[in-house]
Design an enzyme around this catalytic site. Structure first.
Site, PDB file in Angstrom:
ATOM      1  N   LYS A   1      31.069  44.975  42.259  1.00 13.83           N
ATOM      2  CA  LYS A   1      31.919  43.910  42.801  1.00 13.83           C
ATOM      3  C   LYS A   1      31.415  42.574  42.267  1.00 13.83           C
ATOM      4  CE  LYS A   1      33.547  44.102  46.993  1.00 13.83           C
ATOM      5  NZ  LYS A   1      35.008  44.000  46.794  1.00 13.83           N
TER       6      LYS A   1
ATOM      7  N   ALA B   1      41.051  44.543  42.992  1.00 14.75           N
ATOM      8  CA  ALA B   1      40.673  43.169  43.302  1.00 14.75           C
ATOM      9  C   ALA B   1      40.997  42.898  44.756  1.00 14.75           C
ATOM     10  CB  ALA B   1      41.397  42.189  42.393  1.00 14.75           C
TER      11      ALA B   1
ATOM     12  N   VAL C   1      36.621  44.367  41.449  1.00 12.54           N
ATOM     13  CA  VAL C   1      35.735  45.531  41.482  1.00 12.54           C
ATOM     14  C   VAL C   1      35.935  46.311  40.191  1.00 12.54           C
ATOM     15  CG1 VAL C   1      35.030  47.588  42.743  1.00 12.54           C
ATOM     16  CG2 VAL C   1      35.971  45.630  43.982  1.00 12.54           C
TER      17      VAL C   1
ATOM     18  N   ASP D   1      35.899  44.119  58.727  1.00 14.92           N
ATOM     19  CA  ASP D   1      37.150  44.260  57.975  1.00 14.92           C
ATOM     20  C   ASP D   1      37.491  45.731  57.761  1.00 14.92           C
ATOM     21  OD1 ASP D   1      39.422  43.349  56.664  1.00 14.92           O
ATOM     22  OD2 ASP D   1      38.437  43.306  54.704  1.00 14.92           O
TER      23      ASP D   1
ATOM     24  N   MET E   1      37.676  38.596  47.840  1.00 10.85           N
ATOM     25  CA  MET E   1      36.364  38.120  47.452  1.00 10.85           C
ATOM     26  C   MET E   1      36.127  38.195  45.951  1.00 10.85           C
ATOM     27  SD  MET E   1      32.722  39.187  49.143  1.00 10.85           S
ATOM     28  CE  MET E   1      32.287  40.357  47.876  1.00 10.85           C
TER      29      MET E   1
END
Length: 694
Positions: free
Chosen positions: A43, A23, A29, A137, A26
């Site tokens: 996701k 996790a 998963v 990211d 956002m």
């Protein structure tokens, strides 16, 4: 990997969830099984983001862009629903630890691993940037350590949460320690921002600490703006100098991805690319791959792979399939474009219509083909021997092997494909979403290099999910494994269709001496009178190889395990097949009686993790065994037998690192090395490499 909780959904879109992978800011998963039987990472966004209009708009835009990213260092985004009540996206599942996990468990990577890490991440960013995205990211938790090289995940998604409830409430998305100075200052970001994060991630790999040292988020941000990175963790030399340039405060002073790759020419690389990871991390990957193999068996796929497309596979050059809803798309420079006027999948069969040529966006095409052989798991020559198909689950490409170029791809690709020696193809589409995407089997024919659709066999019932197609040599019958929907619980059966009439003529229940729940590697014998398949128990272990009468569905014979079993029918003698049993022993058997006709002996490769692909020569006088092992860092050498005498013709001195397929006249042999991303063509006589395509 964690088991599902009562609060977790059991399905997302058409994908069945198996476990939680993790996790993040956002959402969660999940490990999932696709309708085609493959594994995927799905996701599912958080509920609060799902109800944020700004997020939904950005998420949809970023997912559309992410689906254009193609390359060997970026798992493909192949499915998504950004309009769902809870938006989601599905990517290829890579069974590998993150860089963060690997360093936490085993310590920093050795110095010889760092150039490979830099190269792979740079190529991944190159693919992301060419698609019009920035990662935003890049950090150790978004880098997977695969034996093939690093895999960069979650590209482009950070932008989707900018300005949403997640950031408006004071939370941060991403990891401050790897953020670029311009991102901290709120200035415009550029691809150079990703380059800064890349270098910081590499310093973490070298030291186990963030590039500016461990600190609280506020202090980390201040150090990035005014402090110096800890470059001493990298041996003095060209790599350290390169990383220093990448960590320049001003983005204009950082090299772009092309300049980084040029600079890496001066950096020593490991002698064997597949040996870039330390043994401890490779062992972790091996365990994850074994777990994945268990999941694949659960979906009806064995580690042993049959040559899904035997010699003489159908071929077409640059064609657009009418009525079927997919196209062969030409690469730039391969022909003049024609109108894309394909009917929708719901328009029904289009019989006897030939195709025009399709076109592809050049940027998308170059990336698509860069990853083609990493996605393929089958290979075959066309009937005239001039083209080669590389195929896999949801992948189908065409090569002009003499020119060494991919000339076309099938888009969208069928779930699975089987092709007979006369150039007829059974393409299974297990979509099951709405009337325009019904489960169906499309029959196409290669006529002088043009693909013509002959008929479409449509399942009226949703959820039958046909797969593992088997096409008879004369093209009149096709068999698939499907869900039986006339029961309270799902049970699998074999359906046999009569192609000329378009009718389903036989349902074969999976009954026998053991309790079977699934069949895979389904094949017709040469005369079409028998069906052969590998059977499993609860999708978890192979039980044996079963033979059915293709007219009545009655049992003919059962070759019981134990061991990893596989088979391939003889191309001309319908009573004979080659049988693999007890993992490494091969014999020729009579299908009707089970009698051993010739014990060929053991396969030379004794690695328990290796998988094998079988193929007879077109005349049936040779049996080739290709060896597939994703963990082996050396060349994988196959075995060749003379089927008439049982003599071992080659053992340990011929390169057969994967699925093999002979030329229609046995002049050449095609070999797919998907781990190395290469398609090899061998001389049919001495089996030396005559062509090598990357």
């Amino acid at each position: 990997m964690y088991p599902l909780t009562p609060d977790d959904p059991r399905t997302v879109g058409p994908h069945r969830l198996l476990a939680r992978l993790g996790a993040g800011g956002m959402g969660k998963v999940y490990l999932a099984r696709t309708p085609g039987g493959d594994l995927a990472a799905v996701k599912l966004v958080k509920d609060d983001l799902a109800h944020d209009p700004e997020f939904r708009a950005r998420f949809a835009r970023e997912v559309r862009a992410a689906r254009r990213v193609r390359g060997p260092f970026t798992p493909a985004v192949f499915d998504a629903d950004t309009d769902a009540e809870v938006p989601w996206m599905a990517t290829e599942y890579v069974p590998a630890p993150t860089l963060k996990e690997a360093v936490r468990e085993h310590g920093p990577l050795p110095s010889e691993s760092l150039p490979v890490l830099v190269s792979g991440l740079t190529r991944a960013l190159e693919a992301v940037h060419e698609a019009g995205l920035m990662h935003r990211d890049l950090k150790p938790g978004n880098v997977l350590l695969s034996p093939h090289g690093p895999q960069l995940i979650d590209f482009g998604l950070a932008r989707a949460v900018e300005g949403t409830v997640l950031t408006r409430t004071g939370q941060t998305f991403g990891t401050p320690a790897y953020t670029s100075p311009e991102q901290i200052k709120g200035r415009d970001m550029s691809p150079a921002s990703d380059v800064f994060s890349l270098a910081g991630t590499v310093l973490f790999a070298a030291s186990g600490e963030p590039p500016f040292g461990p600190a609280l988020p506020k202090e980390s941000l201040q150090r990035i703006l005014s402090g110096s990175p800890n470059l001493s963790v990298v041996t003095e030399g060209p790599l350290r100098d390169l990383l220093a340039r990448c960590l320049a405060k001003g983005p204009e002073h950082r090299p772009n991805t092309s300049a980084i790759l040029d600079a890496l020419a001066d950096v020593p690389m490991p002698q064997t690319a597949h040996a870039w990871l330390p043994d401890e991390v490779t062992d972790d990957v091996r365990r994850l791959r074994k777990r994945q193999a268990g999941e694949r068996t659960h979906t009806g796929r064995a580690r042993w792979r049959r040559p899904a497309l035997i010699a003489g596979a159908a071929a077409a050059a640059l064609v657009l399939v009418v009525g079927g809803g997919y196209a062969f798309t030409a690469l730039p420079g391969s022909g003049e474009p024609a109108d894309d006027t394909a009917n929708s999948p719901g328009d029904g069969p289009a019989t006897g219509e030939s195709a025009g040529e399709g076109t592809a966006d050049p940027a998308f095409a170059s990336e698509e083909y860069q990853r083609s052989l990493w996605s393929a798991d089958g290979v075959a020559f066309s009937p005239d021997g001039e083209r080669i198909y590389a195929t896999g689950s949801l992948y189908f490409s065409v090569w002009d092997w003499r020119a060494g170029e991919i000339t076309a791809f099938l888009d969208p690709s069928p779930s699975e494909t089987d092709i007979n020696t006369h150039g007829t193809m059974a393409a299974v589409h297990a979509d099951g979403v709405g009337p325009a995407h019904q489960d169906r089997i499309e029959l196409l024919r290669d006529i002088d290099g043009t693909l013509t659709q002959e008929t479409v066999l449509v399942y009226e019932e949703q959820g039958t999910n046909p797969r593992n197609p088997a096409l008879s040599s004369d093209g009149t019958r096709v068999a698939v494994v499907a869900n039986e929907l006339d029961r309270d619980d799902i049970e699998h059966v074999i359906h046999v269709w009569d192609v000329p009439t378009g009718e389903r003529v036989l349902t074969i229940p999976l009954l026998g001496p053991d309790t079977f729940t699934y069949v895979f590697d389904l094949e017709f014998t040469a005369d079409g009178e028998m069906l052969v398949g590998t059977v499993s128990d609860d999708f978890e272990r192979v039980l044996g190889v079963a033979v059915w009468d293709a007219d009545t569905g009655d049992w003919v014979h059962y070759f019981e395990g134990p061991g990893n079993m596989g088979f391939v029918p003889h191309p001309t003698d319908p009573s004979v097949m080659a049988l693999l049993e007890n993992t490494d022993r091969v014999r020729l058997v009579d299908l009707g009686t089970g009698t051993t006709l010739r014990d060929l002996g053991r396969i030379g490769e004794d690695d328990p993790d290796a998988g094998f692909s079988f193929a007879f020569s077109s005349d049936g006088e040779r049996l080739y065994v290709g060896v597939e092992d994703p963990y082996d860092v050396t060349d994988l050498l196959g075995t060749v037998w003379d089927t008439g005498t049982g003599e071992v013709l080659r053992d340990g001195d011929v390169l057969l690192p994967g699925p093999v397929s002979p030329h229609p006249r046995d002049e050449f042999l095609a070999v797919l090395d998907s781990d190395a991303g290469q398609l090899l063509v061998l001389d049919g006589g001495n089996l030396t490499v005559v062509d090598e395509m990357d």
